[in-house]
Design an enzyme around this catalytic site. Structure first.
Site, mmCIF file in Angstrom:
data_model
loop_
_atom_site.group_PDB
_atom_site.id
_atom_site.type_symbol
_atom_site.label_atom_id
_atom_site.label_comp_id
_atom_site.label_asym_id
_atom_site.label_seq_id
_atom_site.Cartn_x
_atom_site.Cartn_y
_atom_site.Cartn_z
ATOM 1 N N THR A 70 -6.279 -7.250 -3.785
ATOM 2 C CA THR A 70 -5.433 -7.431 -4.970
ATOM 3 C C THR A 70 -4.640 -8.733 -4.865
ATOM 4 O O THR A 70 -4.598 -9.531 -5.812
ATOM 5 C CB THR A 70 -4.468 -6.239 -5.133
ATOM 6 O OG1 THR A 70 -5.247 -5.044 -5.212
ATOM 7 C CG2 THR A 70 -3.608 -6.367 -6.381
ATOM 8 N N ASN A 152 -17.204 -1.026 -7.928
ATOM 9 C CA ASN A 152 -16.603 0.004 -7.084
ATOM 10 C C ASN A 152 -16.928 1.413 -7.544
ATOM 11 O O ASN A 152 -16.853 2.352 -6.776
ATOM 12 C CB ASN A 152 -15.083 -0.186 -7.011
ATOM 13 C CG ASN A 152 -14.461 -0.457 -8.350
ATOM 14 O OD1 ASN A 152 -14.832 -1.408 -9.051
ATOM 15 N ND2 ASN A 152 -13.517 0.376 -8.743
ATOM 16 N N GLN A 180 -15.969 -4.598 -2.464
ATOM 17 C CA GLN A 180 -16.949 -3.551 -2.152
ATOM 18 C C GLN A 180 -18.188 -4.103 -1.450
ATOM 19 O O GLN A 180 -19.086 -3.340 -1.104
ATOM 20 C CB GLN A 180 -17.373 -2.818 -3.442
ATOM 21 C CG GLN A 180 -16.258 -2.039 -4.100
ATOM 22 C CD GLN A 180 -15.789 -0.841 -3.280
ATOM 23 O OE1 GLN A 180 -16.472 -0.371 -2.363
ATOM 24 N NE2 GLN A 180 -14.613 -0.340 -3.593
ATOM 25 N N SER A 200 -11.075 -6.966 1.247
ATOM 26 C CA SER A 200 -10.075 -6.025 1.776
ATOM 27 C C SER A 200 -10.603 -5.388 3.051
ATOM 28 O O SER A 200 -11.733 -4.864 3.061
ATOM 29 C CB SER A 200 -9.835 -4.905 0.752
ATOM 30 O OG SER A 200 -8.550 -4.972 0.225
ATOM 31 N N HIS A 202 -9.801 -2.608 4.595
ATOM 32 C CA HIS A 202 -9.965 -1.146 4.701
ATOM 33 C C HIS A 202 -11.252 -0.633 4.055
ATOM 34 O O HIS A 202 -11.595 0.544 4.182
ATOM 35 C CB HIS A 202 -8.744 -0.415 4.127
ATOM 36 C CG HIS A 202 -8.576 -0.517 2.648
ATOM 37 N ND1 HIS A 202 -8.752 0.563 1.811
ATOM 38 C CD2 HIS A 202 -8.243 -1.548 1.845
ATOM 39 C CE1 HIS A 202 -8.512 0.190 0.568
ATOM 40 N NE2 HIS A 202 -8.199 -1.091 0.564
ATOM 41 N N THR A 237 5.921 -14.322 6.962
ATOM 42 C CA THR A 237 5.474 -14.023 8.333
ATOM 43 C C THR A 237 4.212 -13.178 8.282
ATOM 44 O O THR A 237 4.123 -12.211 7.521
ATOM 45 C CB THR A 237 6.600 -13.287 9.099
ATOM 46 O OG1 THR A 237 7.743 -14.136 9.090
ATOM 47 C CG2 THR A 237 6.194 -12.992 10.528
ATOM 48 N N CYS A 329 -7.522 5.149 -7.893
ATOM 49 C CA CYS A 329 -6.190 5.193 -8.489
ATOM 50 C C CYS A 329 -6.234 5.680 -9.931
ATOM 51 O O CYS A 329 -5.211 5.999 -10.512
ATOM 52 C CB CYS A 329 -5.554 3.813 -8.404
ATOM 53 S SG CYS A 329 -6.773 2.514 -8.430
HETATM 54 N N1 PLP Z 1 -11.545 -4.922 -6.108
HETATM 55 C C1 PLP Z 1 -12.377 -3.894 -5.923
HETATM 56 C C2 PLP Z 1 -13.796 -3.989 -6.422
HETATM 57 C C3 PLP Z 1 -11.931 -2.737 -5.297
HETATM 58 O O1 PLP Z 1 -12.746 -1.702 -5.136
HETATM 59 C C4 PLP Z 1 -10.586 -2.679 -4.851
HETATM 60 C C5 PLP Z 1 -10.050 -1.447 -4.233
HETATM 61 O O2 PLP Z 1 -10.502 -0.353 -4.492
HETATM 62 C C6 PLP Z 1 -9.769 -3.803 -5.040
HETATM 63 C C7 PLP Z 1 -10.278 -4.906 -5.675
HETATM 64 C C8 PLP Z 1 -8.330 -3.808 -4.573
HETATM 65 O O3 PLP Z 1 -8.260 -3.742 -3.175
HETATM 66 P P1 PLP Z 1 -6.852 -3.474 -2.453
HETATM 67 O O4 PLP Z 1 -6.286 -2.238 -3.087
HETATM 68 O O5 PLP Z 1 -7.201 -3.292 -1.033
HETATM 69 O O6 PLP Z 1 -5.993 -4.656 -2.716
#
Ligand code: PLP
Length: 390
Positions: A70, A152, A180, A200, A202, A237, A329
């Protein structure tokens, strides 16, 4: 628990956890400090940068650490707009972006007088590049193109290489949201016409709240967060434990990606899962492309007739299966997923659509157990006699 919600997040790799604990307990100094302890952390941060750069096939100096996709997306899109000449105020994107892009574009449209143009989508949920092929599409107002590499919700893969080639011909920067994609599929940016890319940690067994932005050398953009860190491109930081965790996750992903048989193994699990579900639930259908080259190996979005996805998700969660509807979400809202709506999925099916997503840790046993639970839960909600099985 059977984890079929890996597009939302993945279980951190044990080596990631170990490196992060070391960072919190021993290597906790500020990497900007000049003393030895600070410089030891600086070395770890730079090693992590090398690992992320290697995963993407780029130079370490082209990687900026951020708090996740994001933030990377915001730095890329806002930073490009800020550096563009004032007459260039149009963003080209798609109607099926993650909300990180979608909401950013809507906000820029309403507050900064930006115009947003959306490319058409096929019924499979893949961007139709036809308008881009028309040279008049890129008029003098276009500042940038931003789109996802893979969706996603459906796992649909977009033709970013072709889109990048067109952008290059027109000298328009291309930003790719690869949250993704990275860590799941090879991403050799040395050979691809992508100027900026967001990821990202995670999503590939790294920590939450850590990510990176690739900015190709020579791309002009202004920083969003002023400050000296990240060579003046992202102040504040550093999240050293997150960065170090991301670096280890990148190394682990590179090892995993080296053997394509691993991806094929999970794709075969996904296919077995999907075929069995479609056979067990009359009227169920896959949302998204079916051809293996057009979809991620881990994602299966299935529309079930005559039920609401949220009710199914709650029941599945009680029975030991984690899954999600639309973007993670977005769950809890009664709106049909904008991605499925843009694809032309009928509203009744969109409301009963659930995303099951596997990870490199998924096993045959997970799939066997999930297949014992899911059809029975669907039947229970549809009010059929098979409900007695749950
Ligand atoms: N873009 C895509 C395609 C995603 O699937 C996600 C998270 O699900 C994001 C952006 C945002 O990632 P984050 O919440 O780790 O910033």
């Amino acid at each position: 628990m059977i984890e079929l919600d890996n597009n939302a997040t993945t279980r951190p790799d044990p080596e990631v956890v170990e490196a992060m604990i070391e960072c919190l307990t021993t290597l906790w100094h500020n990497p900007s400090s000049i003393h030895r302890a600070g410089q030891a952390v600086r070395r770890k941060v730079e090693l992590a940068r090398q690992s992320v750069a290697a995963l993407l096939g780029v130079k370490p100096g082209e990687i900026i650490f951020t708090s996740g996709a994001t933030e990377s997306i915001n730095i890329a899109v806002r930073g490009l707009l800020a550096a563009a000449p004032p007459h260039r105020r149009t963003i080209i994107t798609t109607p099926i972006e993650h909300e990180a892009v979608r909401d950013l574009c809507t906000g820029l449209e309403s507050t900064f007088g930006v115009t947003v143009r959306k490319l058409p989508i096929t019924h499979e949920g893949i961007v139709d590049t036809a308008p881009l092929e028309d040279p008049s599409f890129f008029d003098d107002s276009v500042a940038l193109v931003t789109l996802q590499w893979a969706n996603n919700e459906t796992g649909a893969i977009h033709p970013v290489e072709r889109i990048g080639a067109i952008c290059r011909e027109r000298s328009i920067p291309l930003h790719v949201d690869a949250a993704q994609w990275v860590g799941r599929m090879p991403a050799n940016l040395a050979a691809l016409p992508i100027d900026l890319l967001s990821l990202s940690a995670h999503k590939f067994h790294g920590p939450k709240g850590a990510g990176a932005l690739f900015v190709r050398q020579g791309v002009r953009m202004f920083p969003l967060l002023a400050g000296s860190q990240e060579r003046g491109r992202r102040g504040g930081t550093e999240n050293t434990q997150g960065i170090i965790g991301l670096g280890v996750a990148a190394q682990r992903a590179m090892n995993w990606l080296a053997d394509p048989a691993e991806r094929n193994r999970i794709a075969a699990l996904r296919d077995r899962f999907e075929n069995a579900l479609l056979a067990a639930v009359p009227g169920a259908a896959v949302n998204g492309p079916l051809h293996p080259d057009l979809r991620l190996w881990n994602t299966s979005n299935i529309g079930f007739p005559k039920l609401e996805a949220d009710a199914l998700l709650l029941l599945l969660s009680e029975r030991g299966v984690n899954a999600s509807a639309g973007a993670a979400c977005g769950s809890g809202s009664l709106e049909a997923s904008p991605v499925l709506v843009a694809m032309g999925v009928p509203e009744s099916r969109a409301h009963g659509s659930v995303r099951f997503s596997l990870s490199r840790d998924s096993t045959d046993n997970d799939i066997d157990r999930a297949l014992q639970i899911i059809p029975a839960c669907v039947a229970k909600l549809q009010g059929s006699s098979a409900a007695a099985l749950v």
